[in-house]
Design an enzyme around this catalytic site. Structure first.
Site, PDB file in Angstrom:
ATOM      1  N   ASP A   1      41.024   1.531  -9.403  1.00  0.00           N
ATOM      2  CA  ASP A   1      39.802   0.835  -9.843  1.00  0.00           C
ATOM      3  C   ASP A   1      38.974   1.652 -10.825  1.00  0.00           C
ATOM      4  O   ASP A   1      38.492   1.148 -11.849  1.00  0.00           O
ATOM      5  CB  ASP A   1      38.930   0.535  -8.607  1.00  0.00           C
ATOM      6  CG  ASP A   1      39.235  -0.830  -8.022  1.00  0.00           C
ATOM      7  OD1 ASP A   1      38.941  -1.066  -6.847  1.00  0.00           O
ATOM      8  OD2 ASP A   1      39.793  -1.665  -8.775  1.00  0.00           O
TER       9      ASP A   1
ATOM     10  N   GLY B   1      43.573   9.430  -8.542  1.00  0.00           N
ATOM     11  CA  GLY B   1      44.493  10.075  -7.607  1.00  0.00           C
ATOM     12  C   GLY B   1      45.938   9.737  -7.982  1.00  0.00           C
ATOM     13  O   GLY B   1      46.264   8.580  -8.211  1.00  0.00           O
TER      14      GLY B   1
ATOM     15  N   ARG C   1      40.059   6.397   1.668  1.00  0.00           N
ATOM     16  CA  ARG C   1      38.614   6.710   1.728  1.00  0.00           C
ATOM     17  C   ARG C   1      37.793   5.454   2.006  1.00  0.00           C
ATOM     18  O   ARG C   1      36.821   5.479   2.740  1.00  0.00           O
ATOM     19  CB  ARG C   1      38.204   7.333   0.393  1.00  0.00           C
ATOM     20  CG  ARG C   1      36.847   7.995   0.410  1.00  0.00           C
ATOM     21  CD  ARG C   1      36.558   8.631  -0.948  1.00  0.00           C
ATOM     22  NE  ARG C   1      37.232   9.928  -1.114  1.00  0.00           N
ATOM     23  CZ  ARG C   1      37.354  10.508  -2.313  1.00  0.00           C
ATOM     24  NH1 ARG C   1      36.954   9.898  -3.403  1.00  0.00           N
ATOM     25  NH2 ARG C   1      37.922  11.685  -2.418  1.00  0.00           N
TER      26      ARG C   1
ATOM     27  N   ILE D   1      47.735   5.130  -3.866  1.00  0.00           N
ATOM     28  CA  ILE D   1      48.397   5.004  -2.562  1.00  0.00           C
ATOM     29  C   ILE D   1      47.564   4.179  -1.597  1.00  0.00           C
ATOM     30  O   ILE D   1      48.045   3.717  -0.572  1.00  0.00           O
ATOM     31  CB  ILE D   1      48.696   6.380  -1.933  1.00  0.00           C
ATOM     32  CG1 ILE D   1      47.411   7.124  -1.575  1.00  0.00           C
ATOM     33  CG2 ILE D   1      49.623   7.207  -2.807  1.00  0.00           C
ATOM     34  CD1 ILE D   1      47.646   8.317  -0.667  1.00  0.00           C
ATOM     35  N   ASP D   2      46.274   3.970  -1.939  1.00  0.00           N
ATOM     36  CA  ASP D   2      45.385   3.221  -1.035  1.00  0.00           C
ATOM     37  C   ASP D   2      45.612   1.731  -1.066  1.00  0.00           C
ATOM     38  O   ASP D   2      45.120   1.012  -0.190  1.00  0.00           O
ATOM     39  CB  ASP D   2      43.916   3.489  -1.415  1.00  0.00           C
ATOM     40  CG  ASP D   2      43.501   4.894  -1.059  1.00  0.00           C
ATOM     41  OD1 ASP D   2      42.345   5.263  -1.343  1.00  0.00           O
ATOM     42  OD2 ASP D   2      44.348   5.627  -0.531  1.00  0.00           O
TER      43      ASP D   2
ATOM     44  N   ARG E   1      39.994  13.187 -12.951  1.00  0.00           N
ATOM     45  CA  ARG E   1      38.856  12.260 -12.962  1.00  0.00           C
ATOM     46  C   ARG E   1      37.897  12.810 -14.010  1.00  0.00           C
ATOM     47  O   ARG E   1      37.529  13.964 -13.966  1.00  0.00           O
ATOM     48  CB  ARG E   1      38.258  12.181 -11.560  1.00  0.00           C
ATOM     49  CG  ARG E   1      39.231  11.511 -10.562  1.00  0.00           C
ATOM     50  CD  ARG E   1      38.687  11.467  -9.152  1.00  0.00           C
ATOM     51  NE  ARG E   1      39.452  10.549  -8.297  1.00  0.00           N
ATOM     52  CZ  ARG E   1      40.388  10.948  -7.426  1.00  0.00           C
ATOM     53  NH1 ARG E   1      40.669  12.215  -7.327  1.00  0.00           N
ATOM     54  NH2 ARG E   1      41.041  10.079  -6.675  1.00  0.00           N
TER      55      ARG E   1
ATOM     56  N   VAL F   1      57.528   3.567 -21.822  1.00  0.00           N
ATOM     57  CA  VAL F   1      58.113   4.203 -23.024  1.00  0.00           C
ATOM     58  C   VAL F   1      59.419   3.522 -23.431  1.00  0.00           C
ATOM     59  O   VAL F   1      59.623   3.178 -24.603  1.00  0.00           O
ATOM     60  CB  VAL F   1      58.335   5.721 -22.772  1.00  0.00           C
ATOM     61  CG1 VAL F   1      59.129   6.361 -23.918  1.00  0.00           C
ATOM     62  CG2 VAL F   1      56.996   6.422 -22.589  1.00  0.00           C
TER      63      VAL F   1
HETATM   64  O1  F6P Z   1      44.218   8.151  -4.457  1.00  0.00           O
HETATM   65  C1  F6P Z   1      43.404   7.746  -3.396  1.00  0.00           C
HETATM   66  C2  F6P Z   1      43.127   8.941  -2.538  1.00  0.00           C
HETATM   67  O2  F6P Z   1      44.318   9.536  -2.131  1.00  0.00           O
HETATM   68  C3  F6P Z   1      42.310   8.576  -1.324  1.00  0.00           C
HETATM   69  O3  F6P Z   1      43.081   7.993  -0.300  1.00  0.00           O
HETATM   70  C4  F6P Z   1      41.753   9.900  -0.966  1.00  0.00           C
HETATM   71  O4  F6P Z   1      40.601   9.806  -0.169  1.00  0.00           O
HETATM   72  C5  F6P Z   1      41.414  10.481  -2.335  1.00  0.00           C
HETATM   73  O5  F6P Z   1      42.369   9.938  -3.241  1.00  0.00           O
HETATM   74  C6  F6P Z   1      41.463  11.985  -2.377  1.00  0.00           C
HETATM   75  O6  F6P Z   1      41.014  12.349  -3.662  1.00  0.00           O
HETATM   76  P1  F6P Z   1      41.281  13.831  -4.207  1.00  0.00           P
HETATM   77  O7  F6P Z   1      42.730  13.963  -4.494  1.00  0.00           O
HETATM   78  O8  F6P Z   1      40.425  13.893  -5.457  1.00  0.00           O
HETATM   79  O9  F6P Z   1      40.845  14.771  -3.119  1.00  0.00           O
END
Ligand code: F6P
Length: 329
Positions: free
Chosen positions: A109, A17, A177, A132-133, A78, A30
């Site tokens: 992670d 994310g 999440r 951001i989590d 991803r 850089v």
């Molecule tokens: O980066 C973490 C996050 O923002 C979580 O807080 C959120 O649940 C998830 O990514 C959302 O993932 P995506 O952008 O793939 O919907």
């Protein structure tokens, strides 16, 4: 005597994310690398960029004017392919074709689990925590967290205006999440009536209904419930409040707006320090590590050890939250 720098070319990628501050970290990597005589290659779309040879040369000009920009100029994704041995073999082949002495991977992670697999195949990887989590166990802080909190607070402050005018209850779902860092930090910052997080089992009557009743007894006529997406559905919570105490809550899901926006000063400063530390650790012969913050200092930890580390949400923040709603004795 200074160690001779054996690093001549590095790849840089952003994965998972996206988070405000990723561009600032790319810029710092850089600029530091160029200063050390190291060439830089931008790997696009996360680990997929190595699997599918999707890359772009980066020089000092490439990272001008991106410091204050949200998102990532290298894109992110991803990567399903990277989860397969064949995909990882392709990634290794791309590193060899490009003559990369190391890869700097900026992400969470999941990114670092990929980094560990690549390091086992002989690629030297240094990680920079960005999500951001704020839920990377080895680092007290991850890039993007402060920016996302400020975005959420700004939105909820606006919500509070209209909830106050109409004497309503607002249920706001923030990202997270699996972790409640955002929800708890934002909840405290906006004076939430209640905060629900995945780390703490929700006793709905005690944690929500009773909190609203207490607040009402103190003379409040509008109420703010902040819930992390991993703790439950804001719509279901709104419906339960309606069913149990007859209010008609308004539900807001902040969603991906928390992932965008210009990084705050804290994220820009931290990104500069982390990018610098990542490159200098490589120059000093370190590798296969993650740049982590520990009590405000930057340290590097071996990837495998770092991935095994857990951190726990400081639950004492709940006592602070309760203290903000103390009843007159
Ligand atoms: O980066 C973490 C996050 O923002 C979580 O807080 C959120 O649940 C998830 O990514 C959302 O993932 P995506 O952008 O793939 O919907």
């Amino acid at each position: 005597m200074e160690k001779e720098n054996k690093i001549k070319r590095i790849g840089i990628l952003t994965s998972g994310g996206d988070a405000p501050g990723m561009n600032a970290a790319v810029r710092a990597v850089v600029r530091t690398a160029i200063g050390q005589g190291i060439e830089c290659v931008g790997i696009r779309r996360g680990w997929n960029g190595l699997v599918f040879s999707d890359f772009v040369p980066l020089d000092s000009e490439s990272v001008s004017h991106i410091l204050a920009a949200g998102g990532t100029i290298l894109y992110t994704a991803r990567s399903e392919e990277f989860l397969t041995p064949e995909g990882r073999d392709k990634a290794v082949a791309t590193c060899k074709m490009l003559g990369l002495d190391a890869v700097v991977a900026i992400g969470g992670d999941g990114t670092f689990r990929g980094a560990l697999e690549l390091s086992k195949l002989g690629v030297n990887v240094v990680g920079i925590p960005a999500t951001i989590d704020n839920d990377v166990g080895c680092s007290h802080y991850t890039l993007g967290f402060d920016s996302a909190c400020n975005t959420a607070v700004e939105c909820i402050d606006k919500l509070r205006d209209t909830m106050q005018s109409h004497e309503r209850c607002s249920v706001v779902e923030v990202m997270g999440r699996h972790a409640g860092y955002l929800a708890l930090y934002v909840g405290l910052s906006v004076g939430a009536t209640a905060v629900l997080i995945p780390e703490r089992k929700v006793d709905f009557d005690k944690d929500v209904i009773e909190r609203i009743r207490q607040s009402r007894m103190m003379g409040n006529t509008h109420f703010m419930i902040v819930v992390a997406e991993g703790a439950g559905s804001a719509h279901e919570i709104g419906q339960r409040i309606h069913d149990e105490i007859g209010m008609d809550p308004r539900v807001t899901i902040l969603g991906h707006i928390q992932r965008g926006g210009s990084p705050t000063a804290r994220d820009r400063e931290m990104a500069a320090r982390m990018g610098y530390k990542a490159v200098m650790s490589l120059v000093q012969g370190e590798g296969n590590c993650i740049v982590c913050t520990h009590d405000g200092h930057l340290v590097t930890k071996p990837i495998e050890k770092a991935l095994a580390e857990k951190k726990h949400l400081p639950m004492d923040r709940y006592e602070v939250l309760e203290a903000m709603h103390a009843k007159n004795v």
